[in-house]
Write a protein that holds these residues in place. Structure first.
Motif, mmCIF file in Angstrom:
data_model
loop_
_atom_site.group_PDB
_atom_site.id
_atom_site.type_symbol
_atom_site.label_atom_id
_atom_site.label_comp_id
_atom_site.label_asym_id
_atom_site.label_seq_id
_atom_site.Cartn_x
_atom_site.Cartn_y
_atom_site.Cartn_z
ATOM 1 N N SER A 42 150.559 9.396 48.361
ATOM 2 C CA SER A 42 150.842 9.527 46.763
ATOM 3 C C SER A 42 152.077 9.945 46.389
ATOM 4 C CB SER A 42 150.006 9.813 46.242
ATOM 5 O OG SER A 42 149.422 10.964 46.611
ATOM 6 N N SER A 43 152.798 9.946 45.129
ATOM 7 C CA SER A 43 153.798 10.943 45.120
ATOM 8 C C SER A 43 153.965 12.075 44.944
ATOM 9 C CB SER A 43 154.705 10.102 44.049
ATOM 10 O OG SER A 43 155.767 10.571 43.350
ATOM 11 N N LEU A 46 155.669 13.184 41.216
ATOM 12 C CA LEU A 46 154.558 12.716 39.495
ATOM 13 C C LEU A 46 153.859 13.776 39.361
ATOM 14 C CD1 LEU A 46 153.833 8.934 40.081
ATOM 15 C CD2 LEU A 46 155.739 10.368 38.473
ATOM 16 N N PRO A 47 152.820 15.028 40.491
ATOM 17 C CA PRO A 47 151.744 15.749 39.894
ATOM 18 C C PRO A 47 152.663 16.746 38.964
ATOM 19 C CG PRO A 47 151.865 15.342 42.073
ATOM 20 C CD PRO A 47 153.002 14.238 41.920
ATOM 21 N N VAL A 53 149.021 9.981 39.714
ATOM 22 C CA VAL A 53 148.794 9.000 41.100
ATOM 23 C C VAL A 53 148.348 8.255 42.131
ATOM 24 C CG1 VAL A 53 150.910 11.488 42.239
ATOM 25 C CG2 VAL A 53 148.004 11.331 42.092
ATOM 26 N N GLU A 54 148.949 7.903 42.835
ATOM 27 C CA GLU A 54 148.261 6.589 43.443
ATOM 28 C C GLU A 54 148.145 6.639 45.112
ATOM 29 O OE1 GLU A 54 146.900 2.515 41.386
ATOM 30 O OE2 GLU A 54 149.031 2.744 42.348
ATOM 31 N N ASP A 57 151.120 4.340 46.431
ATOM 32 C CA ASP A 57 152.088 4.582 45.384
ATOM 33 C C ASP A 57 152.530 3.513 44.513
ATOM 34 O OD1 ASP A 57 153.978 6.862 44.191
ATOM 35 O OD2 ASP A 57 155.948 6.412 45.341
ATOM 36 N N ASN B 84 141.763 9.996 41.815
ATOM 37 C CA ASN B 84 142.749 9.485 40.743
ATOM 38 C C ASN B 84 142.460 9.082 39.314
ATOM 39 O OD1 ASN B 84 145.016 10.726 42.666
ATOM 40 N ND2 ASN B 84 145.083 8.336 44.094
ATOM 41 N N ASN B 86 144.235 8.101 35.196
ATOM 42 C CA ASN B 86 144.828 8.557 34.471
ATOM 43 C C ASN B 86 144.070 7.398 33.186
ATOM 44 O OD1 ASN B 86 146.974 8.230 32.824
ATOM 45 N ND2 ASN B 86 148.090 5.756 33.584
#
Lengths: 321, 112, 553
Positions: A42-43, A46-47, A53-54, A57, B84, B86
């Protein structure tokens, strides 16, 4: 497993996620994901900005088969940060294309007489607004590297772009998509450079009203792009239809595929300029004027026309077919 | 300076546990108001370790309660779960976790 | 003793019309360019004035012309109008053309209404429901001058309001029969109107506006934005409420939850064998998401408050379902449809922003005077109702505290359902200890907190956690426990005691998806009969013509 693949085929491409598209574009049961969620790439940026995040990504990359060809697949996920290209996302995209032409070089070294229908191909499902602003330098660099990779593929590996997601393909990735060998869209797909909202913001609502989606589609949507020749094939919104479209292109010889390119040679540039000159002449106020110019007197009816009727009757601009 | 992505860790134990029947499963997309999850088998003496990455502050206790209920309802054990998030609401979290489990039951063959 | 004058209103009317006479040509026609002059001629300071407009159509040209009036001649008007959704409606108060407001719906201008009250620019009469406001047009809020809109008008004043007839008849009748003045902006001046919706002698002046009147497609919900959670809740509604009570006559509030229900009728509803047993008659705007259910033969009849942009051709082609005139086009009518919604419907189901621990609900926030339009009128028990239906009787029979007032006398009860997720967007809790309406009442100096649906009218709350059958509760304590039991992980819900919730489930006061036998795994978008606007067009056979902003092709 294969019955599951069958269900995927009938599913709406628009409704599906990036992974389902990738799996469904390959032959049944042949897709192997590379650098997938298990790798947790993941990126790193971003954090720090407090953004979600994913694990992948926002892009699914992997290898499958299409008939006798190895198929290198990238599929962007529009729901994650608008499918934007960040550092990891971009690296995955660049490297899946690199793997394709490296595979080509290896295979040809081993078997110089390798028939065309067994050579690797690349398919990219674009669903992106372009650079991820949170990590813009890395994202922009990836755009350039990707263009480089496309150049390295030239003469070897066909690169096919697919556009059928909700986000469409905009920003820098609009350029990247234009540099592929062939583009397949559905009427729901959109292709452009500056996104509709950005145009409105910069030029005002009178110039471009981004909330008028009918207008947005008349300028960037699949049907318009097909008439303009910016997309080669227009297909229904199912994974199967995109796969069949892909099959149509990959059944061609490399030379034939190369002819599908919209840009990339002096002749093509000249043809584009001729069209542009003709369009300046008619001073269109709306895409519909261009459609009429292309030979469609009842231009307004094209918008709501069923796809098969559309494909049967529509006239495209001269350099489009 | 923007706030950082938060990472919460929970160690939970079901009342009547049974081991996670898979090695590895990934499910979901981190869209707005949504989440993804990885479920993996891991020997944890019957416990479940859950790591949540979320941009949202102030709901740590809600996360604990939602996850506790999930673990108790499913009797999950010896598993490591990574989420994760959102801005998913509790109902979406619950739905996605159950859907992930259903996917395991179907051999990981569904692609929603 | 002086002789009592019985015709002062008539004399006043005549004086005003005489002042306007120089601008009136060819019967009752005034040129668009003269509009402001005419308004100055017929309107006096402190007049009660109506500008037609609700949550759908707007007499926008007349509003724009009114604000251009000379402040010396026109000021401190008392506006009585359904809605104030356009910026110009509030500008009117900023500049001083208007002073007082009685209305029903603020929509996007809700925040400006609150601001204007705070700064002393706007004196608020009251927030009404549509029907309540119309009622007052005939008692104590009769307009002196009304500015209405229509598709067509002729030189004698006949108006064709057609598909979007909406509030016009109520306004025109109240104004004209008290010797008031009715001015109409029309999209087109014609020799002969398609149909006479408003007779010419109720109208004094007709003006062809430079642009067609503004129409807001407020009731269009794009199925592409319906979530899996909304599908789950729609399944619960259909199985746990519609099917349970056999609800045939109803109104759906606006929103994605009810859109999901509409799109599940031909799939999940069909599978439960409910076709013909539920959802046969509606008081409802022409929701595009109703198309699949109508096409599948679920719906006998729909009467509409207003028209919905893009649905006109479709409605005209489905004459067995919608109310069409002899000319073949639909006529909506807000006053009658609201009456139908109040007296002839067995259920109202809709959403809200907040529900308090007692079950009172409101869409008001601390800084917005939004108003509720028609929802409170349908989201309440019609105390004057006398005709029985199966659903109404069943709900009444279950109403535990009814005998406290009626002894052994049986009586029915309207089902009033609030369908909400426990958390809204950005994790804002729907269930709260105290409604923001209290703060708004304080901020905007209102006499009482604006409540959309009062707890004593509410029979069911449906959340993703379950359905609370509030009317079955024997006491306020039990109702509050039932609300806590379905309030999930909100502060209100976290206060629930598991044992208490268990007891309520055993008593059938709370029913969870499991209690209802609903498989959560099936709750995803694939159950929707249409997944986007394009599929709605397909269902309609090309008759639905969606507005530009909803197209994705």
């Amino acid at each position: 497993m294969s019955s599951d693949w069958e269900t995927l085929q009938n599913r709406s491409f628009l409704e599906s996620n990036a992974r389902a598209r990738a799996i469904g574009l390959a032959d049944p049961g042949t897709f192997t994901e590379l650098a997938g969620p298990r790798c947790r790439l993941s990126s790193p940026h971003l954090p720090l900005l407090g953004e979600a995040v994913e694990f992948d990504d926002g892009i699914v990359t992997g290898v499958g088969r299409h008939g006798s060809r190895p198929l290198f697949i990238a599929s962007q996920e529009g729901r994650f940060v608008g499918g934007s290209v960040g550092e990891v996302h971009g690296a995955k995209l660049v490297n899946i294309v690199r793997m394709a032409h490296q595979a080509y070089d290896r295979m040809l070294a081993e078997t110089p007489e390798l028939p065309e229908e067994r050579r690797p191909a690349v398919v990219i499902s674009f669903e992106t607004g372009g650079v991820r602003l949170h990590e813009a330098n890395a994202g922009l660099l990836a755009h350039a590297e990707l263009m480089d990779q496309f150049q390295d593929c030239k003469g070897k590996v066909p690169v096919i772009g697919i556009i059928g997601g909700r986000v469409g393909c905009f920003g820098g990735m609009g350029f990247v998509a234009a540099a592929t060998d062939a583009i397949i869209m559905s009427p729901f797909g959109r292709l452009g450079l500056t996104g509709p909202e950005v145009i409105e913001e910069e030029m005002g609502k009178d110039e471009f009203d981004a909330s008028d989606r009918a207008l947005v589609y008349r300028v960037t949507g699949g049907k318009h792009k097909y008439i303009m020749g910016d997309c080669n094939l227009l297909v229904e919104d199912t994974i199967a239809a995109f796969r069949q479209g892909l099959g149509k292109v990959l059944a061609m010889s490399y030379a034939e595929i190369d002819r599908l390119r919209r840009i990339g040679s002096l002749d093509k540039v000249k043809a584009q300029l001729r069209t542009l000159a003709a369009l300046v002449e008619i001073a269109p106020r709306d895409s519909r004027d261009v459609w009429t110019f292309a030979g469609n007197p009842a231009a307004e009816t094209l918008v709501d026309m069923k796809l098969d009727d559309f494909l049967r009757t529509v006239k495209r601009l001269e350099n489009a077919s | 300076m923007a706030k950082k992505l938060r990472e919460l860790t929970f160690e939970l134990k079901a009342e009547s546990p049974s081991a996670l029947p898979t090695d590895f499963l990934h499910y979901g997309v981190v869209g707005s108001g949504d989440m993804e999850v990885i479920m993996e088998h891991q020997e944890l003496a019957g416990a479940v370790r859950i790591i949540v990455r979320t941009p949202v502050a102030g709901f740590d206790e809600v996360w604990r309660r939602v996850l506790e209920r999930f673990v108790n309802q499913t009797g999950m054990a010896d598993a490591r779960i990574e989420i994760n998030d959102n801005n998913a609401t509790p109902v979406v979290v619950t739905l996605r976790l159950h859907q992930a489990l259903a996917e395991i039951a179907e051999g990981g063959a569904r692609h929603v | 003793m002086s002789k009592k004058q019985w015709e002062s209103r008539k004399a006043d009317y005549q004086a005003r019309m005489n002042a306007a006479a120089p601008y009136i040509h060819a019967g009752k026609v005034v040129a668009a360019a003269d509009t402001t002059r005419v308004l100055e001629a017929v309107i006096r300071p402190f007049d009660r004035v109506n500008i037609e407009g609700n949550n759908q159509k707007q007499a926008d040209f007349l509003a724009e012309s009114l604000i251009k009036c000379d402040l010396e001649q026109v000021h401190d008007l008392h506006m009585v109008q359904s809605a104030v959704p356009l910026p110009v409606h509030l500008d009117m108060f900023e500049v001083g053309i208007a002073k007082k407001l009685d209305f029903a719906y603020g929509g996007p201008m809700g925040a400006r209404v609150a601001e204007a009250i705070k700064h002393g620019k706007l004196e608020l009469g009251a927030i009404h429901t549509y029907l309540e406001l119309f009622a007052r047009y005939f008692i104590d809020l009769t307009p002196r001058v009304s500015l209405v809109c229509a598709y067509e008008g002729d030189a004698s004043g006949n108006l064709y309001t057609g598909f979007n007839t909406e509030d016009t008849p109520a306004i025109a009748e109240a104004t004209k029969f008290r010797q008031g003045i009715v001015i109409a902006q029309v999209n087109k001046l014609v020799d002969k109107v398609s149909r006479v919706d408003i007779p010419g002698d109720w109208v004094d002046i007709v003006i062809e506006s430079p642009k067609p009147f503004f129409l807001e497609p407020l009731f269009t919900r794009d199925p592409a934005n319906i979530t899996d959670t909304q599908v789950l809740m729609a399944m619960m509604a259909i199985k746990g409420i519609y099917g349970e009570y056999g609800v045939k006559r109803l109104n759906h509030g606006i929103g994605f939850n009810t859109a999901a229900i509409e799109l599940l009728l031909p799939t999940y509803g069909e599978e439960l064998g409910l076709k013909g047993k539920i959802c046969t008659e509606f008081a409802l705007n022409p929701h595009p998401t109703m198309i699949p259910a109508i096409e599948s033969g679920w719906v006998e009849s729909i009467h509409s408050f207003g028209g919905e942009l893009g649905m006109q051709k479709y409605c005209e082609a489905r004459g067995d379902v919608f109310f069409l005139g002899p000319d073949g086009t639909m006529r909506s009518n807000r006053a009658f449809s609201q009456t139908a919604g109040h007296y002839a419907c067995d259920m109202f189901i809709g959403g809200t922003l907040q529900i308090d621990r007692f079950g009172n609900s409101s869409t008001a926030t601390a800084s917005r005077v939004a108003g509720f339009g028609g929802a409170p009128n349908m989201g309440c028990d019609a105390k004057g109702r006398r005709h029985p239906t199966e659903a109404w009787l069943k709900c009444g029979a279950e109403f535990t505290s009814q005998s406290e007032y009626l002894g052994n006398m049986p009586r029915g009860k309207r089902l009033v359902v609030q369908m909400v997720e426990t958390f809204g967007e950005k994790m804002v809790p729907t269930f709260v200890d105290e409604l923001d309406a209290w703060k708004l009442a304080q901020n905007a100096n209102l006499a009482l907190p604006p409540v959309m649906i009062y707890a004593d009218d509410l029979t069911h709350i449906l959340t993703e956690e379950g359905i609370a059958f509030l009317h079955k509760c024997g006491s306020l304590e039990e109702r509050m426990a039932a609300i806590r039991g379905i309030a999930g992980f909100t502060e209100v819900g976290l206060a629930a005691k598991p044992a208490e919730t268990r007891t309520l489930r055993d008593k059938g006061i709370i029913r969870t998806p499991d209690d209802l036998g609903i498989d959560r795994m099936r709750a995803n978008r694939s159950l929707l009969a249409a997944k986007n606007i394009s599929e709605l067009v397909e269902w309609s056979g090309g008759l639905y013509d969606p507005p530009a902003r909803f197209r994705n092709w």
